[in-house]
Design an enzyme around this catalytic site. Sequence first.
Site: not given
Ligand code: NAD
Length: 515
Positions: A300, A192, A245, A195
Site C-alpha cells: 500500500c 479474520k 482495498s 483467505e
Molecule cells: P481486499 O480489500 O480485497 O481484502 C481485505 C480483506 O477484506 C480480506 O480479509 C478479505 O477477505 C476481505 N474482503 C474481500 N472482499 C470482501 C467483500 N466484498 N466484502 C467484505 N470483505 C471482503 O484487499 P487485499 O487485496 O487483500 O489487499 C490489497 C489492498 O489493501 C490494496 O488496496 C492495498 O492498498 C490495501 N492495503 C492498505 C494498507 C494501508 O495501510 N492503507 C495496507 C495494506 C494493504
Amino acid sequence: MPNEIATPAQLAPQAAASSVPTVKLLIGGRLVESTTTVWRDVVNPATQEVLARVPFATPEEIDAAVASAKTAFKTWRSTAIGARARVFLKLQQLIRENMKELAAILTAEQGKTLPDAEGDVFRGLEVVEHAAAIGNLQLGELANNVAGGVDTYTLLQPLGVCAGITPFNFPAMIPLWMFPMAIACGNTFVLKPSEQDPMVTMRLAELALEAGLPPGVLNVIHGGEDAVNAICDHRDIKAVSFVGSTRVGTHVYNRATQAGKRAQCMMGAKNHGVILPDAHREQTLNALVGAAFGAAGQRCMALTTAVLVGAARDWIPDLVAKAKTLKVGPGNQPGVDVGPLVSKQALARVTGLIEQGIAEGATLELDGRAPEVPGHAQGNFVGPTIFSGVKPGMSIYEQEIFGPVLVIVEAASLDEAIAFVNANPNGNGTAVFTQSGAAARKFQEEIDVGQVGINVPIPVPVPLFSFSGSRASKLGDLGPYGKQVVLFYTQSKTVTQRWFDDDSTGGVNTTIALK
Ligand code: NAD
C-alpha cells in the site's frame, strides 16, 4: 471458558478426505477444524502448489469465536498491566526465535522474497515490542485540586471484544498491527486474516498462545465477505479495525459504524515520488526502483507514480536501466528481487492494466509481461514495467495497479508537482527527493498526504508514531498502531472525586460550579 467449538467428529467431509492440510480456526484457546462445506485452496504463487485448504467459517463458528472472546474479556480486562505486558515480551522473543520459519511460510503462500518476508515479520515485531510497553502507553491523567478538595483523573479502559480484518499483502505485519495492541489494552480479539494467505497469521496466533495468552483472548476465524459482514454486524463486537482495498474498506466502515461500532479502515493508495533535479541521482534511482518493484508492487506504500520535475525528466533511461537489473523469480530463491503476484487473478488484472496503458496512449518504456523464469512457467510473474507520458484519466494513473508497474508523469516546477499530488484523492504516502532543505520543507508543509518521506521512499512510521495515511486512503480518525491506537482500543472515563473529613461542614450547592 465455554466450549462451543467443533469436535473432530464434525469434520467436514471435504476437509477430512483431502491429504492437503487444513487451516484451523482458533476458538477458546484451541485450534479446531471447521465444520464448513466451503473451502478455498491456499496456493503457492510461484508454483501453483496447493499448500493448504482454508475454511470459510460457519455463522455458528463465528458466534462461538465472539462468545469465547466475550467470556475471556471478563477476566482479561482486569488482568494486571504487567502480566499483559509480559505476554508481549515473550511473544517478541518467540517471533525472533521463529523468524526463519515464519518468513518461509509467508514466502510460500504470498510470494514475496525471503528477506522481504523477514521484513514483513519484523515490522510487525516492532509493534509487539511496543505493546510490551503498554504500562506507559495506557497511563491516564490526573489533575490535583480542580476545586477545593477535588481531584479529576482519566482512566483508559478497554472496550470489550474487538475485531480485525487483514489484507493479503502483509499477512504477518498487519495482524501484528492489530491484536497485540488491542489485547495489551485489555480487550479480547477476533481476527479474520486474508483467505489468500492465512498460514503465517495462524503460526503467529499459535506463538501468541505459547507466549501465555489465556484461552479466548485471541480467536481467529477464516472466510471472505460473509465473515466480514458477520463481524460488522455482531452485537458483541465493539470495534473493527480493517486494512485492505478502498472498495471493501468503505463498505466495512459504513456497515460497522451503522451497527454502532468504532471503526478504522486503512485502504488503497496511489503514492507519488516527486524527484527534483538536484536529488542525489544514484540514491534516488535506487529508492524509486526498490519502492516501485519490491514485493512485486503489492504494497500500500509502494511508490507507483514518479513525478519528474524539470530536468529530472532526463533520468528515464537510467531508471529503466536500473529496473532491468532486478531479478524476477520465486521468492525463496537467493538473489531474487521481484517475486510473483499473489494469484492468477492478480496476474490477469495487472497485465490487463498494462494493456490498457498502451491502448490509452502511454509510452511503455519497459515491458515486464511474461518474463522468463526458468523452471517456473506456472508462476504469476510480472517483471518491472515502466510507463512514461502518463496523464490523469488514464486507467494506469487512476487505478491502484498493485503490481510492479511504475508510471511517470512530468512537472515543470515543485509547485506544479505538489498541486498534481494534492489533486489525487489518495493520501497514503508520498516522498520528495532533493538535496535542498528549503524545497523539502516546502513539500512537507504544502503536501496533503498523511505520510511524507524526505529522501525516504516508503515512510511507514515505526510504532513510536502511528501509521497516518489520510484522505481517501483512510476512514476513521485514529491510526492503526502507536499511541493513536491506544485511544482507538480504549474508552476514556473521567472520574471527579472528593473525600470529606469527618468534621467537614458546608451547604447545598445548586450551581454547576465545583465549590
Ligand atoms: P481486499 O480489500 O480485497 O481484502 C481485505 C480483506 O477484506 C480480506 O480479509 C478479505 O477477505 C476481505 N474482503 C474481500 N472482499 C470482501 C467483500 N466484498 N466484502 C467484505 N470483505 C471482503 O484487499 P487485499 O487485496 O487483500 O489487499 C490489497 C489492498 O489493501 C490494496 O488496496 C492495498 O492498498 C490495501 N492495503 C492498505 C494498507 C494501508 O495501510 N492503507 C495496507 C495494506 C494493504
